[in-house]
Design a protein around this motif. Structure first.
Motif, PDB file in Angstrom:
ATOM      1  N   ILE A  95      13.063  11.097 -21.440  1.00  0.00           N
ATOM      2  CA  ILE A  95      12.426  11.904 -20.402  1.00  0.00           C
ATOM      3  C   ILE A  95      12.052  10.991 -19.246  1.00  0.00           C
ATOM      4  CG2 ILE A  95      10.462  13.379 -19.827  1.00  0.00           C
ATOM      5  CD1 ILE A  95      10.418  14.396 -22.612  1.00  0.00           C
ATOM      6  N   TYR A  96      12.553  11.312 -18.061  1.00  0.00           N
ATOM      7  CA  TYR A  96      12.301  10.515 -16.868  1.00  0.00           C
ATOM      8  C   TYR A  96      11.193  11.192 -16.061  1.00  0.00           C
ATOM      9  CZ  TYR A  96      16.716   8.147 -17.929  1.00  0.00           C
ATOM     10  OH  TYR A  96      17.715   7.422 -18.531  1.00  0.00           O
ATOM     11  N   ILE A  97      10.072  10.489 -15.910  1.00  0.00           N
ATOM     12  CA  ILE A  97       8.946  11.016 -15.151  1.00  0.00           C
ATOM     13  C   ILE A  97       8.654  10.091 -13.979  1.00  0.00           C
ATOM     14  CG2 ILE A  97       7.954  12.059 -17.230  1.00  0.00           C
ATOM     15  CD1 ILE A  97       5.778   9.844 -17.107  1.00  0.00           C
ATOM     16  N   THR A  98       7.952  10.598 -12.976  1.00  0.00           N
ATOM     17  CA  THR A  98       7.639   9.808 -11.781  1.00  0.00           C
ATOM     18  C   THR A  98       6.267   9.150 -11.913  1.00  0.00           C
ATOM     19  OG1 THR A  98       6.673  11.716 -10.658  1.00  0.00           O
ATOM     20  CG2 THR A  98       9.031  11.325 -10.332  1.00  0.00           C
ATOM     21  N   GLN A  99       6.030   8.202 -11.028  1.00  0.00           N
ATOM     22  CA  GLN A  99       4.752   7.486 -10.987  1.00  0.00           C
ATOM     23  C   GLN A  99       4.150   7.544  -9.589  1.00  0.00           C
ATOM     24  OE1 GLN A  99       3.138   5.240 -13.894  1.00  0.00           O
ATOM     25  NE2 GLN A  99       3.879   7.317 -14.205  1.00  0.00           N
ATOM     26  N   GLN A 100       2.826   7.644  -9.524  1.00  0.00           N
ATOM     27  CA  GLN A 100       2.128   7.557  -8.246  1.00  0.00           C
ATOM     28  C   GLN A 100       1.881   6.101  -7.895  1.00  0.00           C
ATOM     29  OE1 GLN A 100      -1.445   9.866  -8.162  1.00  0.00           O
ATOM     30  NE2 GLN A 100      -0.406  11.803  -8.587  1.00  0.00           N
ATOM     31  N   ASN A 101       1.735   5.854  -6.605  1.00  0.00           N
ATOM     32  CA  ASN A 101       1.420   4.509  -6.141  1.00  0.00           C
ATOM     33  C   ASN A 101      -0.088   4.305  -6.242  1.00  0.00           C
ATOM     34  OD1 ASN A 101       1.724   1.957  -4.934  1.00  0.00           O
ATOM     35  ND2 ASN A 101       1.296   2.817  -2.915  1.00  0.00           N
ATOM     36  N   ALA A 102      -0.543   3.722  -7.332  1.00  0.00           N
ATOM     37  CA  ALA A 102      -1.977   3.524  -7.576  1.00  0.00           C
ATOM     38  C   ALA A 102      -2.271   2.032  -7.484  1.00  0.00           C
ATOM     39  CB  ALA A 102      -2.372   4.072  -8.948  1.00  0.00           C
ATOM     40  N   VAL A 103      -2.625   1.573  -6.285  1.00  0.00           N
ATOM     41  CA  VAL A 103      -2.793   0.132  -6.051  1.00  0.00           C
ATOM     42  C   VAL A 103      -3.944  -0.451  -6.839  1.00  0.00           C
ATOM     43  CG1 VAL A 103      -1.725   0.180  -3.774  1.00  0.00           C
ATOM     44  CG2 VAL A 103      -4.173   0.652  -3.987  1.00  0.00           C
ATOM     45  N   GLN A 104      -4.889   0.398  -7.274  1.00  0.00           N
ATOM     46  CA  GLN A 104      -5.997  -0.119  -8.068  1.00  0.00           C
ATOM     47  C   GLN A 104      -5.543  -0.556  -9.463  1.00  0.00           C
ATOM     48  OE1 GLN A 104      -5.498   2.961  -7.061  1.00  0.00           O
ATOM     49  NE2 GLN A 104      -6.501   4.515  -8.330  1.00  0.00           N
ATOM     50  N   PHE A 105      -4.348  -0.084  -9.863  1.00  0.00           N
ATOM     51  CA  PHE A 105      -3.821  -0.449 -11.181  1.00  0.00           C
ATOM     52  C   PHE A 105      -2.638  -1.416 -11.092  1.00  0.00           C
ATOM     53  CE2 PHE A 105      -5.426   3.980 -11.899  1.00  0.00           C
ATOM     54  CZ  PHE A 105      -6.510   3.628 -12.690  1.00  0.00           C
ATOM     55  N   SER A 106      -1.835  -1.281 -10.025  1.00  0.00           N
ATOM     56  CA  SER A 106      -0.629  -2.099  -9.922  1.00  0.00           C
ATOM     57  C   SER A 106      -0.191  -2.166  -8.470  1.00  0.00           C
ATOM     58  CB  SER A 106       0.486  -1.467 -10.774  1.00  0.00           C
ATOM     59  OG  SER A 106       1.691  -2.170 -10.633  1.00  0.00           O
ATOM     60  N   PRO A 107       0.253  -3.345  -7.986  1.00  0.00           N
ATOM     61  CA  PRO A 107       0.735  -3.439  -6.605  1.00  0.00           C
ATOM     62  C   PRO A 107       1.999  -2.617  -6.412  1.00  0.00           C
ATOM     63  CG  PRO A 107       1.187  -5.469  -7.805  1.00  0.00           C
ATOM     64  CD  PRO A 107       0.314  -4.642  -8.688  1.00  0.00           C
ATOM     65  N   ALA A 108       2.270  -2.245  -5.162  1.00  0.00           N
ATOM     66  CA  ALA A 108       3.419  -1.382  -4.855  1.00  0.00           C
ATOM     67  C   ALA A 108       4.728  -1.982  -5.350  1.00  0.00           C
ATOM     68  CB  ALA A 108       3.478  -1.114  -3.356  1.00  0.00           C
ATOM     69  N   THR A 109       4.868  -3.299  -5.207  1.00  0.00           N
ATOM     70  CA  THR A 109       6.122  -3.956  -5.588  1.00  0.00           C
ATOM     71  C   THR A 109       6.320  -3.997  -7.098  1.00  0.00           C
ATOM     72  OG1 THR A 109       4.991  -6.093  -5.476  1.00  0.00           O
ATOM     73  CG2 THR A 109       6.220  -5.374  -3.517  1.00  0.00           C
ATOM     74  N   LYS A 110       5.280  -3.677  -7.861  1.00  0.00           N
ATOM     75  CA  LYS A 110       5.364  -3.683  -9.324  1.00  0.00           C
ATOM     76  C   LYS A 110       5.305  -2.283  -9.916  1.00  0.00           C
ATOM     77  CE  LYS A 110       5.257  -8.244  -9.731  1.00  0.00           C
ATOM     78  NZ  LYS A 110       6.400  -9.021 -10.286  1.00  0.00           N
ATOM     79  N   THR A 111       5.150  -1.279  -9.057  1.00  0.00           N
ATOM     80  CA  THR A 111       5.008   0.096  -9.537  1.00  0.00           C
ATOM     81  C   THR A 111       6.342   0.826  -9.449  1.00  0.00           C
ATOM     82  OG1 THR A 111       2.715   0.168  -8.768  1.00  0.00           O
ATOM     83  CG2 THR A 111       3.776   2.277  -9.258  1.00  0.00           C
ATOM     84  N   TYR A 132       7.907   1.004  -5.446  1.00  0.00           N
ATOM     85  CA  TYR A 132       7.365   1.380  -4.135  1.00  0.00           C
ATOM     86  C   TYR A 132       7.555   0.280  -3.095  1.00  0.00           C
ATOM     87  CZ  TYR A 132       5.179   5.701  -5.728  1.00  0.00           C
ATOM     88  OH  TYR A 132       4.967   6.963  -6.197  1.00  0.00           O
ATOM     89  N   GLY A 133       8.001  -0.891  -3.526  1.00  0.00           N
ATOM     90  CA  GLY A 133       8.322  -1.959  -2.586  1.00  0.00           C
ATOM     91  C   GLY A 133       9.450  -1.590  -1.645  1.00  0.00           C
ATOM     92  N   ILE A 134      10.131  -0.472  -1.906  1.00  0.00           N
ATOM     93  CA  ILE A 134      11.201  -0.010  -1.022  1.00  0.00           C
ATOM     94  C   ILE A 134      10.642   0.521   0.293  1.00  0.00           C
ATOM     95  CG2 ILE A 134      11.349   2.408  -1.794  1.00  0.00           C
ATOM     96  CD1 ILE A 134      14.447   1.967  -1.835  1.00  0.00           C
ATOM     97  N   LEU A 135       9.340   0.841   0.327  1.00  0.00           N
ATOM     98  CA  LEU A 135       8.689   1.295   1.551  1.00  0.00           C
ATOM     99  C   LEU A 135       8.245   0.105   2.396  1.00  0.00           C
ATOM    100  CD1 LEU A 135       6.439   4.219   0.194  1.00  0.00           C
ATOM    101  CD2 LEU A 135       8.630   4.408   1.390  1.00  0.00           C
ATOM    102  N   THR A 136       8.184   0.286   3.691  1.00  0.00           N
ATOM    103  CA  THR A 136       7.704  -0.763   4.585  1.00  0.00           C
ATOM    104  C   THR A 136       6.181  -0.817   4.538  1.00  0.00           C
ATOM    105  OG1 THR A 136       7.498   0.698   6.505  1.00  0.00           O
ATOM    106  CG2 THR A 136       9.659  -0.315   6.119  1.00  0.00           C
ATOM    107  N   ASP A 137       5.614  -1.897   5.069  1.00  0.00           N
ATOM    108  CA  ASP A 137       4.155  -2.021   5.125  1.00  0.00           C
ATOM    109  C   ASP A 137       3.544  -0.885   5.946  1.00  0.00           C
ATOM    110  OD1 ASP A 137       4.259  -4.298   3.587  1.00  0.00           O
ATOM    111  OD2 ASP A 137       4.154  -5.677   5.288  1.00  0.00           O
ATOM    112  N   GLU A 138       4.217  -0.521   7.033  1.00  0.00           N
ATOM    113  CA  GLU A 138       3.716   0.566   7.882  1.00  0.00           C
ATOM    114  C   GLU A 138       3.690   1.889   7.118  1.00  0.00           C
ATOM    115  OE1 GLU A 138       4.709   2.737  12.187  1.00  0.00           O
ATOM    116  OE2 GLU A 138       6.005   1.164  11.392  1.00  0.00           O
TER     117      GLU A 138
END
Length: 381
Positions: free
Chosen positions: A166-182, A202-208
Motif C-alpha cells: 500500500i502506497y501512502i503519502t507523507q506530509q512535510n512535517a519539519v518538526q519531525f524530519s527535514p524536507a530533504t529526508k521526508t 520534498y527536496g524536489i521543491l525550491t526554497d521559495e
C-alpha cells in the motif's frame, strides 16, 4: 543559395512545429446540464472531501461518502442516486476505530479507514468488523512515518495498492524530519509488515516554494507511473513505481503567471489562502486517456463573509487543464465563478462530474450533494 534553402527549410520546420502545438490545444470541457443529486441526512454536515465511486463484482456502480462526525459511511446507487444504506462504524470496543479522520473504498472487500487514535490504516468489512490493522512504523532507513495520513478526495491522495503493498503519502512535517529526508510516498508491505521510504523527497521543491507554507500535492497512479501535482509548482512529477526514475513536465496554465503568495495563519488567513494563485488536484480519465489538472487563478473574495471552515466549498474561480496521455496540454477550460465546488469530482465513463455545491453566495441547501456532467469536446464551448 544553399544557405537560403537551409534557412527556408528551418522556418518551415518551426512553422510546422508551432502549428502542431497550436492544433493540440483544441479541447474543452462542456457542461451538459445533466445533474446527479444525492440526498443527505439531517445529521450530515457537508464535507465531501471523503467521497469515492466504485463497482461491485457484478458491475453495479456506487457512490460512497464518509460522514466522519458520526463514523458513518453512506452508500448510494450511482445510476439512480437512491440512498441505499449506512455503515455504522464502532467508536469503542474490539471493532472500535474511535474517530474516523479519513477513508478510502476500492470495493466492498477493501474499505480503509484512518483514525485519530491509530497510527496506521484500518481495513473494515461491511458488517463494521475490523479485518486488518496496517501500522505505519519506521522505514528501513530509520524514517518514522508521520501518522497524519488521511486518504481523501481533496487533496486527491487515496492509497494505491500494488502487489500486496500500500502506497501512502507523507506530509512535510519539519518538526519531525527535514524536507530533504521526508519522502513524498512510503510503501507498506502488508504481508511482511515492513515499511519502505521511496527516494523522491520534498527536496524536489525550491526554497521559495517551501517558504510558501504550502507543500500540498495530489498523487495518482495511471497503471504504470505515479504522477504528482504540487499546488505551488507548475511542473508535474512522473515517477516509476519504485520512484527510482523521475521526470518533470511543465504544465503551465494560461491563467496563472506563477503560483504566488504565502499561506497565512492569521485571522484573515482563510480568506487570503482562498485568493492565492495555485495549482490543484490532478486526476486521470482512463475512458478518454486524458488527465485533468485543476487550476486556481488569483481572485478576490467578499469581505462580508466569515471564511473560517469554508474551504470545503472549493475555490470561487478555477480552470481545468486537459492533458493527453503524453502529458501534452490539449486544452484548458475556464469555469464560471461561484457555482462549482472544484474540490469534489469524479471521473465516469459518461464524462467528468464536478460538484455544483459552491454555496458561498447563493445559499444552496446542505441537504444534497449535486454533480454536473461535463463532456470532453473538440473545439470551443
Amino acid at each position: 543559395m544553399r544557405k537560403i534553402l537551409l534557412f527556408l527549410s528551418f522556418c518551415i520546420l518551426i512553422s510546422c512545429k508551432n502549428e502542431k502545438s497550436s492544433n493540440l490545444y483544441s479541447y474543452n470541457l462542456k457542461a451538459t446540464g445533466s445533474v446527479k443529486s444525492f440526498t443527505l441526512d439531517s445529521d450530515v454536515r457537508y464535507n465531501a472531501f471523503y467521497l469515492y465511486t466504485f463497482k461491485d463484482d457484478k458491475g453495479k456502480e456506487y457512490l460512497s461518502f464518509l460522514n466522519y462526525r458520526t463514523n458513518q459511511i453512506l452508500f448510494y446507487d450511482l445510476k439512480t442516486t437512491d440512498f441505499l444504506f449506512k455503515l455504522d462504524l464502532d467508536s469503542e470496543g474490539p471493532n472500535g476505530i474511535v474517530q474516523a479522520s479519513g477513508f478510502y473504498i476500492k470495493d466492498f472487500d477493501n474499505i480503509y479507514m484512518s483514525s485519530y487514535a491509530y497510527s496506521g490504516l484500518i481495513r473494515v468489512d461491511t458488517s463494521s468488523h475490523i479485518v486488518q490493522k496496517i501500522p505505519y512504523g519506521t522505514t528501513d532507513k530509520g524514517y518514522n512515518v508521520v501518522p497524519s495520513y488521511t486518504p481523501s478526495l481533496h487533496p486527491y491522495i487515496p492509497p494505491i495498492i500494488i502487489d500486496g503493498k500500500i502506497y501512502i503519502t507523507q506530509q512535510n512535517a519539519v518538526q519531525f524530519s527535514p524536507a530533504t529526508k521526508t519522502p513524498l510516498s512510503v510503501a507498506i508491505d502488508t504481508v511482511q509488515k515492513k515499511c519502505e521510504g521511496l527516494p523522491l523527497t520534498y527536496g524536489i521543491l525550491t526554497d521559495e516554494e517551501l517558504r510558501a507554507n504550502d507543500t500540498g500535492f495530489s498523487r495518482i497512479f495511471n497503471g504504470e507511473d505515479f504522477v504528482y501535482s504540487f499546488y505551488v509548482n507548475e511542473d508535474i512529477i512522473i515517477a516509476s513505481v519504485d520512484h527510482s526514475k523521475v521526470r518533470r513536465i511543465k504544465v503551465k496554465s494560461k491563467y496563472i503567471e506563477s503560483p504566488t503568495g504565502i499561506q497565512e495563519r492569521s485571522e484573515q488567513g482563510p480568506k487570503l489562502n482562498l485568493e492565492l494563485a495555485r495549482y490543484g488536484d490532478l486526476v486521470y480519465d482512463p475512458y478518454r486517456e486524458v488527465y485533468y489538472r485543476f487550476v486556481y487563478p488569483k481572485t478576490s473574495l467578499e469581505d462580508n463573509i466569515r471564511w473560517w471552515g469554508k474551504s470545503v466549498y472549493g475555490r470561487k474561480l478555477f480552470s481545468v487543464i486537459i492533458l493527453n496521455k503524453e502529458f501534452e496540454i490539449i486544452g484548458e477550460t475556464l469555469f464560471p465563478e461561484a457555482i462549482y465546488n472544484s474540490y469534489v469530482f469524479f471521473v465516469h465513463k459518461d464524462g467528468l462530474y464536478i460538484s455544483r455545491d459552491y454555496q458561498m453566495l447563493y445559499g444552496q441547501s446542505e441537504d444534497y450533494m449535486t454533480f454536473e456532467l461535463f463532456n470532453l469536446v473538440e473545439g470551443d464551448v
